[in-house]
Design an enzyme around this catalytic site. Structure first.
Site, short mmCIF file in Angstrom:
data_model
loop_
_atom_site.label_atom_id
_atom_site.label_comp_id
_atom_site.label_asym_id
_atom_site.label_seq_id
_atom_site.Cartn_x
_atom_site.Cartn_y
_atom_site.Cartn_z
CG ASN A 1 -2.34 -0.42 0.83
OD1 ASN A 1 -3.04 0.28 0.14
ND2 ASN A 1 -2.71 -1.61 1.27
CG ASN B 1 -8.12 -7.95 -1.38
OD1 ASN B 1 -8.94 -8.78 -1.74
ND2 ASN B 1 -6.95 -7.79 -1.99
CB ILE B 2 -13.43 -6.08 -0.77
CG1 ILE B 2 -12.76 -5.31 -1.91
CG2 ILE B 2 -13.49 -5.22 0.49
CD1 ILE B 2 -13.62 -4.15 -2.44
CB CYS C 1 -8.26 -2.41 6.89
SG CYS C 1 -9.85 -1.57 6.74
CB SER C 2 -6.89 0.05 2.87
OG SER C 2 -6.06 -1.07 2.67
CG ASP C 3 -9.95 3.36 2.04
OD1 ASP C 3 -9.22 4.37 2.08
OD2 ASP C 3 -10.05 2.64 1.03
NE ARG D 1 -9.10 -5.50 4.66
CZ ARG D 1 -8.10 -5.62 3.78
NH1 ARG D 1 -7.29 -6.66 3.84
NH2 ARG D 1 -7.89 -4.69 2.87
CE LYS E 1 -16.48 2.58 -1.03
NZ LYS E 1 -15.85 3.34 -2.13
NE ARG F 1 -16.56 -2.60 0.24
CZ ARG F 1 -15.90 -1.77 -0.54
NH1 ARG F 1 -16.24 -1.64 -1.82
NH2 ARG F 1 -14.87 -1.08 -0.09
#
Lengths: 455, 717
Positions: free
Chosen positions: A140, A165-166, A227-229, A233, A269, A273
């Protein structure tokens, strides 16, 4: 646009009243001398994917927050999700720091994390759980993200939780669908199930949440989760840890609050999602993250059949309306957008449906227990496929409805209540009969035989 | 160095049963707690008797928390000699299987038990000669071949005062009367008769003293081949269709002999395939089900998954748990057996045909299938006494070779096969799928499986009724006390006090509403009248007439192929079984009627109580099925106390203060391992996997992607 906007159903309960952030924070004993409520995001100026009301350390000013926001992906700064009533250790949530390839640092962010650490007077390091596998966190950096490095945050200890991840989750669910539809895999069911990795992902999410909860509870240390945003997660981890630590969230209303707070208000989201109303949406943004969370809750309720006020039907109903667009609850990606579209005024809440018919969603075996941490065992020996959800359309798999064990328990409950009522009547008649003794209305032997058939 | 505690001065003595003799002992043995890799544990004495291996905790006196569910015969630190599965010695951190003569003595002893317990003993602080004695003693008495008469069963029977009243609801099937009653109960007595041909075991030592055959079978033909080739009755369905079993002839080299046997069989089939008998279907179980060898191999692999040394082991195997489970094939065998039972049930119930199960001995898979079919079709077999009677009928008297199959005497591993355990595993699937249909609980099945290894009951320690009878006389032991009086396992009071026995009864059981007494009498009367009617007058139903036309064709078929798979053969509509299964499952369940197991992949589960009960990592604090069970028990207690209170009110006794509130158990804190948990750890620490999985090579591109395709570094410009 959505059916929810033209739905004219009427319910005695108003589900939009279930969640009031202020009263939820008050329930947790906030604000207090170390934590304050800030309205800095009232008009979503600081972060458009966060709710308007946030809880932050007392010792951090709004200006501090603004500077921290500049160093956090999408301005999602660390804010409080939950505070432990005894240890005062907190669960904080945020997005990744914008470290990037060059390894940028931000003094304000570093100081802010230290303020968080000190808020419960703890001397030990602040624990940071990065939900991602470490390779992804490192990768990342290439796109400007990253994680809290040791040099910059000497008072923090970072652990990666290895949750994928998603996209991986989406693929996993796709594989799961393949083995149960159109036919349930016959001969190699177990290895087929394993090859979907679905339950392994569930295991990792639960394991992560257990670690978060245990750190706060027995480790007496505050934790920061990202996590990232910080909307997929992270939401899974904070909400599951809160479910393990706070028995309030195991009630029907408490769970509604939890979903409303950690998922809806903190900008999971849902629209992206699930793909509500967007036929041509790039598949890549869709992912069963919320479903996975509900599955984890189901696994917990399966392991602890008396710990939750709600039943399986409650969880299935939530998932059904996640996709149905009958209610406004899961529409749009953020509170900001929901306010703009006046969702609360123009649509009905899913909780209106549920709370108007609570008995349908109540687990008869529920025993109220306060302040007890509930740790599921994240072992494959206990995790199972949620057959009643994923394979419920299949008549050959369908479980007996209603659940026979539950049904007999309900019969016993009715019998008990009947006895109590009769006993009260008897006591009244007996008291009045002291003067004139005569025949009674029902013979005890009759009653006895009635009970025996039930046993 | 570990500090050795001063030996406590008080002498700890093993609790010995009548006839039990202390053979050897060793002190300062250190027993590790199973739960972790740390060296926590307790010192004590390890003893070996002619009945058990026992660890006596030096501090046991202070142990005041008596478990709620206690076995009176086998304590938590007792291992009966027959319960020992494998013994390993640890030499320089290396595990070695101990079987016979030992040259070197190990530092540690690991005992794996057939009930899935694992014991770890450290012998480093024990005197050398004591180590030698105890290790060789344990290995010798539990692992080497034994004479039948050396089983503890006999010492116990001759020493114990047998004061059990013997009054048990279980039908033992030792008398002609028992068989006749069973025939009457199932209304099988019109076409089947109990025979006395085997009195004095004239026919065969493998057959029971009394058994039931079709009325048309002559005594002569029973005697001809020691009962081989004779259809033996198991059970009659409500519609008259019967379940039969038959032992076949071993492969014969000699052509003329085999021709004669074939002719004999053809004659038998002809006789029982014509009216009044239903159309006959054969099922050769040796070709339609896995072999005993397959079953043994599968179970050996399967049980290994639960004999866990430590926490690391647990989490290491957790990663690939499902494929490990699948590779054992055990669950698949359970599924196939259940499926076969459904097939047989369909033939009996829907096709109205007799089913003849064929196996060389007719005492292994025949027992499994016939018992399962009865559990599914006869709700009496789902009561406790009914199930026990069934086990007596099909297994104990039916001649299942428990002694050989369990290898109790360590005579031959070739004969070993967990056939009875297979049945219990299958029944468990039904119990967990239909909890209100059974009078007993899964705990009942678990303790029943444990009782296989407790040699104070004769039930599971003989190969046949003949073997038991001939060994009962006691002549070879020169005892003057006359024949031994063995205990039966069905006398649960021997192992459990009433409070513990309560865990064997299912509070959810939906008892069958009893018909009025007057009605019952008339039914019985009618029935007796029917009995006295001559057979020829039995009116064939129109339905049977329809079948009769087909019969000739089928007999030709049978004669042509001799013995083959006929159930589900080509001359049957292939979807009839599926239809039967699907249509049954589309209707609400009648807990007193036919019960069909669900057999799709996700429905066949691991019997968690039996297999996970000793594994601390697997325990859920305050969870598991016991949590709901405890709630139900609490509520029942409350209802019962209300009932008492009500009766008091009715009798106008002094009410109020006399009565106490029902005693609520602290159900929330029970462990899911209850009632078996050895250690009620009060630890609040959650169990955390120590090894996790990351292997997703096939999805590498996905794994590397980020959730959102937005370049954050761009955002910052």
């Amino acid at each position: 646009l959505f059916f929810a906007f033209v739905n004219e159903e009427k319910f005695p309960e108003n589900g939009w009243m279930v969640y009031n952030p202020m009263s939820e924070y008050r329930r947790q004993g906030l604000p207090n001398e170390r934590w304050r409520v800030t309205f800095i995001n009232e008009h979503y100026g600081l972060c458009d994917t966060y709710p308007s009301l946030l809880v932050v350390p007392y010792n951090a000013t709004d200006d501090d927050l603004k500077r921290v926001a500049a160093f956090r992906s999408r301005n999602r700064i660390p804010v409080l999700s939950w505070i432990h009533p005894e240890t005062q250790a907190v669960i904080m949530r945020c997005s990744q720091p914008l470290v990037g390839m060059s390894g940028k640092r931000n003094k304000d962010d570093e100081r802010y994390l230290d303020v968080i650490r000190e808020a419960n007077g703890q001397i030990s390091k602040l624990t940071i759980y990065d939900a991602r596998p470490s390779v992804n966190a490192v990768a990342n950096k290439a796109t400007g993200g990253g994680y809290e490095g040791e040099d910059a945050y000497p008072n923090a200890e970072l652990f990666f939780l290895d949750i994928h991840n998603i996209h991986v989750m989406r693929e996993s669910l796709k594989k799961l669908k393949d083995i149960v539809y159109p036919n349930v895999e016959e001969s190699h069911w177990l290895s087929s199930l394993e090859s979907t990795h679905w339950l392994e992902h569930i295991k990792l999410v639960l394991t992560g949440a257990i670690q978060v909860a245990d750190k706060v509870s027995s480790g007496r240390s505050s934790v920061l989760v990202h996590c990232s945003d910080g909307w997929d997660r992270t939401a899974q981890l904070t909400s599951l840890a809160m479910l393990m630590l706070d028995s309030y969230y195991r009630t029907i209303q408490g769970f509604e609050v939890l979903v409303q707070k950690e998922w809806i208000s903190f900008g999971h989201k849902f629209a992206s999602r699930i793909g509500h109303g967007d036929k041509n949406h790039a598949d890549a943004d869709r992912s069963p993250i919320f479903l996975q969370f509900i599955d984890c809750v189901w696994q917990m309720s399966k392991q602890f059949p008396t710990a939750f006020e709600f039943n399986e039907q409650f969880l299935i109903t939530i998932l059904d309306h996640l996709y149905s667009c009958r209610f406004g609850t899961f529409l749009y990606n953020s509170e900001f957008l929901r306010e703009k579209e006046k969702v609360a005024e123009k649509t009905l809440s899913l909780w209106s449906l549920i709370n108007s018919e609570k008995s349908k969603y109540t687990n008869p075996f529920y025993s109220k227990e306060l302040n007890r941490a509930l740790y599921p065992v994240a072992s494959m020996r206990h995790l199972e496929l949620w057959v009643n959800y994923y394979i419920r359309w299949n008549p050959r798999i369908r479980q007996q409805q209603p659940n026979p064990v539950e049904q007999r328990y309900m019969e016993l409950l009715a019998l008990r209540d009947d006895y109590i009522r009769r006993l009260e009547e008897l006591q009244i008649t007996n008291n009045s009969k002291i003067s004139n003794s005569s025949a009674s209305s029902t013979s005890p032997s009759q009653m006895v035989s009635q009970v025996q058939t039930h046993f | 160095e570990i500090h050795i505690k001063e030996p406590i001065e008080k002498e700890v003595n093993p609790h010995l049963l009548p006839g039990e003799l202390l053979l050897c002992e060793a002190s300062t043995v250190y027993k590790y707690m199973q739960e972790d890799g740390s060296n926590r544990g307790t010192y004590g004495k390890l003893v070996c008797t002619n009945f058990k291996i026992s660890f006596l905790d030096d501090d046991s006196a202070s142990d005041d928390n008596e478990p709620q569910f206690k076995n009176k015969i086998v304590g938590e630190n007792d291992i009966t000699l027959q319960c020992v599965d494998q013994i390993y010695g640890v030499y320089d951190e290396k595990k070695k299987l101990l079987t016979g003569q030992l040259r070197k003595y190990p530092e540690k002893l690991i005992i794996y038990c057939k009930d899935l317990r694992v014991f770890n003993f450290c012998l480093r602080y024990t005197k050398e000669e004591e180590v030698k004695r105890i290790v060789s003693g344990i290995v010798h008495h539990s692992q080497t071949p034994k004479l039948l008469k050396r089983l503890f069963l006999f010492s116990y029977a001759s020493a114990a005062p047998n004061n059990t009243d013997g009054r048990n609801q279980t039908v033992m099937f030792e008398t002609l009367e028992d068989w006749r009653d069973e025939l009457e109960r199932t209304k099988g007595n019109v076409r089947y008769k109990a025979v006395t041909t085997n009195e004095g075991y004239r026919v065969s030592e493998k057959l029971p003293l009394y058994f039931v055959v079709p009325i048309c079978i002559s005594e002569e033909s029973i005697l001809k081949y020691e009962g081989r080739g004779i259809p033996i009755w198991c059970w009659s369905c409500h519609n008259g269709a019967a379940l039969l079993k038959m032992s076949t002839f071993p492969k014969e080299q000699d052509d003329s002999t085999s021709q004669m046997q074939k002719a004999f069989l053809d004659g038998i089939y002809k006789t029982i395939s014509k009216p009044p008998y239903e159309l006959l279907k054969l099922d050769d179980l040796s070709s339609s089900l896995p072999s005993l060898q397959d079953i043994q191999t599968a179970y050996t692999r399967f049980k290994q998954l639960f004999l866990i040394d430590n926490s690391t082991d647990f989490w290491a195997t957790d990663v690939k748990w499902f494929s490990l489970l699948e590779s054992t094939n055990w669950l698949e065998i359970i599924r196939r057996v259940l499926k076969k039972a459904i097939e047989v049930a369909e033939c009996l119930e829907i096709q109205h045909t007799n089913v003849l199960l064929i196996e060389e001995s007719a005492t292994d898979l025949c027992c499994v299938i016939s018992s399962l079919v009865q559990v599914m079709m006869d709700s009496y077999s789902r009561t406790k006494s009914g199930f026990q009677s069934l086990i007596q009928k099909e297994w104990v008297i039916g001649g299942h070779g428990f002694l050989d199959r369990c290898n109790h005497l360590h005579k031959s591993e070739k004969e070993e096969a967990p056939v009875f355990l297979l049945l219990l595993n299958c029944v468990w699937q039904l119990v967990q799928q239909y909890p209100p249909a059974f009078e007993f609980t899964e705990t009942y099945l678990t303790v029943l499986s444990d009782s296989l290894y407790v040699p104070i009951f004769s039930t599971f320690f003989f190969n046949s009724q003949h073997q038991r009878d001939t060994n009962r006389s006691g002549e070879s032991l020169k005892t003057q006390t006359g024949p031994f009086r063995f205990l039966t396992v069905w006398d649960w009071a021997v192992q459990f006090d009433p409070k513990a026995q309560a865990f064997l009864n299912n509070p959810l059981y939906a008892e069958k509403p009893k018909p009025d007494k007057s009605q019952r009498k008339t039914a019985r009367f009618k029935h007796q009248r029917q009995l006295s009617l001559p057979l020829t007058q039995a009116k064939p139903s129109t339905k049977r007439g329809f079948f009769r036309e087909e019969t000739d064709h089928l007999i030709k078929n049978i004669l042509g192929k001799r013995i083959g798979k006929f159930i589900n053969s080509a001359d049957e509509p292939p979807n009839s079984l599926r239809e039967f299964y699907d249509s049954w499952h589309s209707k609400p369940v009648d807990y007193h009627g036919l019960l069909l197991p669900r057999i799709d992949g996700p429905e066949i589960k691991v019997w968690a109580q039996r297999y996970l009960r000793w594994i601390p990592e697997a325990q859920l604090h305050g969870g598991g099925t016991i949590a709901t069970a405890a709630k139900i028990l609490d509520l029942m207690e409350e209802v019962q106390s209300l009932q008492v209170k009500m009766d008091e009110e009715h009798s106008q006794a002094v009410s109020g203060d006399v009565h106490s509130v029902p005693l609520l158990r602290n159900s929330a804190r029970l462990s899911s391992l209850f009632p078996f948990a050895l250690l009620q750890r009060q630890s609040v620490k959650p169990a955390l996997p120590t090894s996790t999985w990351k292997d997703l090579e096939d999805e590498d591109d996905l794994v590397k992607r980020d959730d959102e395709f937005v370049d954050l570094s761009g955002d910052m410009l």
